[in-house]
Design an enzyme around this catalytic site. Structure first.
Site, PDB file in Angstrom:
ATOM      1  N   LYS A   1     -10.992  -3.828  -3.786  1.00 23.97           N
ATOM      2  CA  LYS A   1     -11.954  -2.517  -3.788  1.00 23.97           C
ATOM      3  C   LYS A   1     -10.906  -1.551  -4.188  1.00 23.97           C
ATOM      4  O   LYS A   1     -11.658  -0.438  -4.767  1.00 23.97           O
ATOM      5  CB  LYS A   1     -12.320  -2.251  -2.234  1.00 23.97           C
ATOM      6  CG  LYS A   1     -13.057  -3.236  -1.543  1.00 23.97           C
ATOM      7  CD  LYS A   1     -13.755  -2.460  -0.468  1.00 23.97           C
ATOM      8  CE  LYS A   1     -13.831  -3.414   1.047  1.00 23.97           C
ATOM      9  NZ  LYS A   1     -12.723  -2.991   1.584  1.00 23.97           N
TER      10      LYS A   1
ATOM     11  N   LYS B   1      -4.849  -9.822  -6.314  1.00 26.64           N
ATOM     12  CA  LYS B   1      -5.850  -9.909  -5.537  1.00 26.64           C
ATOM     13  C   LYS B   1      -7.126  -9.004  -6.032  1.00 26.64           C
ATOM     14  O   LYS B   1      -6.945  -7.850  -6.200  1.00 26.64           O
ATOM     15  CB  LYS B   1      -5.680  -9.898  -4.038  1.00 26.64           C
ATOM     16  CG  LYS B   1      -6.644  -9.944  -2.915  1.00 26.64           C
ATOM     17  CD  LYS B   1      -6.209  -9.362  -1.678  1.00 26.64           C
ATOM     18  CE  LYS B   1      -6.864  -8.064  -1.390  1.00 26.64           C
ATOM     19  NZ  LYS B   1      -6.903  -7.533  -0.198  1.00 26.64           N
TER      20      LYS B   1
ATOM     21  N   LYS C   1       0.917  -1.161   0.172  1.00 27.28           N
ATOM     22  CA  LYS C   1      -0.030   0.024   0.031  1.00 27.28           C
ATOM     23  C   LYS C   1       0.756   1.271  -0.049  1.00 27.28           C
ATOM     24  O   LYS C   1       0.328   2.293  -0.348  1.00 27.28           O
ATOM     25  CB  LYS C   1      -0.996  -0.066   1.105  1.00 27.28           C
ATOM     26  CG  LYS C   1      -2.045  -1.063   1.007  1.00 27.28           C
ATOM     27  CD  LYS C   1      -3.243  -0.840   1.626  1.00 27.28           C
ATOM     28  CE  LYS C   1      -4.269  -1.763   1.530  1.00 27.28           C
ATOM     29  NZ  LYS C   1      -5.610  -1.284   1.101  1.00 27.28           N
TER      30      LYS C   1
END
Ligand code: ATP
Ligand code: LTN
Length: 329
Positions: free
Chosen positions: A195, A192, A111
């Protein structure tokens, strides 16, 4: 007593990855465990959130819990920010976490990769997650595969605290199901389903229309072979679709392989889309009734009050164990 704590962040629109890895499990587990399902809104703000979107998505996730079948009479459903003990225990646990071990968290690396500005909260986020779990003395935590490392950290922090200050926390176990714990993007089976992915065709949202769901599955990547076979090494894209099929139909993987033997991908993808549509339509209807309702407010208020009782009790024990002056109890 077996107790569960788990949650889904309101960091984006909910997709079938979180459904497969988490929500679908929550519904099943509520019969066998005392369950606490929360909305980790304090975790969502570790990356920039638009206040209006955060507000709406927090209600959305709570409404999806109920719409998908979590029974608020059985399970406690609440928003993290409404139970202050999470943040307070989070701070206490930060004093026990090491900079080095947090630097090794893969979710943080992913991230923060390539970002100019990274909040310090994104770095310490796994410690808050540990506090979320420990503050309820949860014995089990159902999560997707990507959260395994955070669960290991939670266990390490709990054991470290217990050995320094005396037994205070239960050491939790992860529950990672065999099928559906790692649902990958429809456009790229090496990533993956997330969202936060800007590519809309990579995921199916729980609120997608039937037509969008059909289109997304029709466009999902497969491979140049024609057989529906479950083999992650050789056929990751098709294996991912078979897992989604299994989560939504309840059929075991070999049954699905057998059903489509010698039929190619067309019929398989069409049926998959219909199975997902059929499951999502009643969830969408229930969600729409609930999301702006007084009933949802009541569920969340009652949930926060029930959660706070247990959380405050654990927090007090942890503060006492560490030597803080306390007057309660
Ligand atoms: P983001 O992409 O914004 O980080 P996320 O979808 O990874 O969000 P959450 O929504 O908080 O994160 O995840 C909720 C739960 O769903 C977690 O237990 C996570 O492991 C699981 N989960 C999320 N995505 C998937 C996926 N693609 N496959 C299986 N489980 C998933
Ligand atoms: N870190 C998780 C969300 C999360 C969670 C938790 C899950 C925060 N606190 C406690 C289970 C238990 C994520 O990124 N999906």
């Amino acid at each position: 007593m077996k107790r569960i704590l788990s949650g889904i962040k309101p960091s984006g629109d909910m997709n079938i990855g979180g459904y497969g890895g988490a929500l679908h499990q929550f519904v099943k587990l509520q019969h066998d465990y005392e369950c606490f399902f929360f909305v980790p809104d304090l975790h969502a703000v570790t990356v920039q959130q638009d206040p209006k979107e955060l507000h709406q998505r927090s209600r959305d996730i709570a409404a999806f819990y109920v719409a998908a079948g979590v029974d608020p009479k059985k399970a406690t459903i609440f928003l993290q920010s409404q139970v202050p003990a999470h943040a307070e225990l989070g701070w206490l646990m930060e004093t026990q976490a090491h900079f080095g071990e947090l630097s090794r968290m893969t979710q943080f690396k992913e991230k923060s990769d390539g970002k100019d500005i990274v909040s310090s909260a994104l770095f310490t986020y796994p410690v808050l997650m540990a506090a979320d779990i420990l503050v309820y003395q949860a014995t089990h935590v159902p999560v997707g595969e990507d959260q395994k490392q955070h669960l290991e950290l939670t266990r390490d922090l709990a054991m470290r605290f217990n050995s320094r200050f005396g037994t205070t926390f239960v050491i939790p176990e992860p529950i990672i199901q065999d099928t559906g714990s790692r649902i990958m993007g429809l456009d790229d089976p090496s990533k993956k389903m997330s969202k936060s992915n800007p590519i809309r065709n990579s995921y199916v949202l729980l609120l997608d229309s039937p037509d969008d769901i059909r289109k997304k599955f029709a466009r999902a990547v497969t491979d140049s072979e024609m057989n529906v076979r479950y083999d992650w090494d050789q056929k990751p894209a098709v294996s991912n679709l078979i897992e989604i099929y299994s989560v939504f139909s309840g059929d075991p993987l070999p049954t699905i392989e057998k059903r489509y033997e010698g039929q190619g991908y067309g019929a398989f993808k069409k049926d998959l889309a219909e199975i997902v549509v059929e499951k999502l339509i009643p969830i969408q209807d229930h969600y729409k009734q609930l999301v702006h309702s007084e009933e949802l407010n009541r569920i969340l208020k009652e949930g926060a009050a029930r959660a706070a009782e247990i959380a405050d009790h654990t927090l007090l024990s942890a503060k006492r164990a560490m030597g803080f002056v306390t007057f309660e109890g």
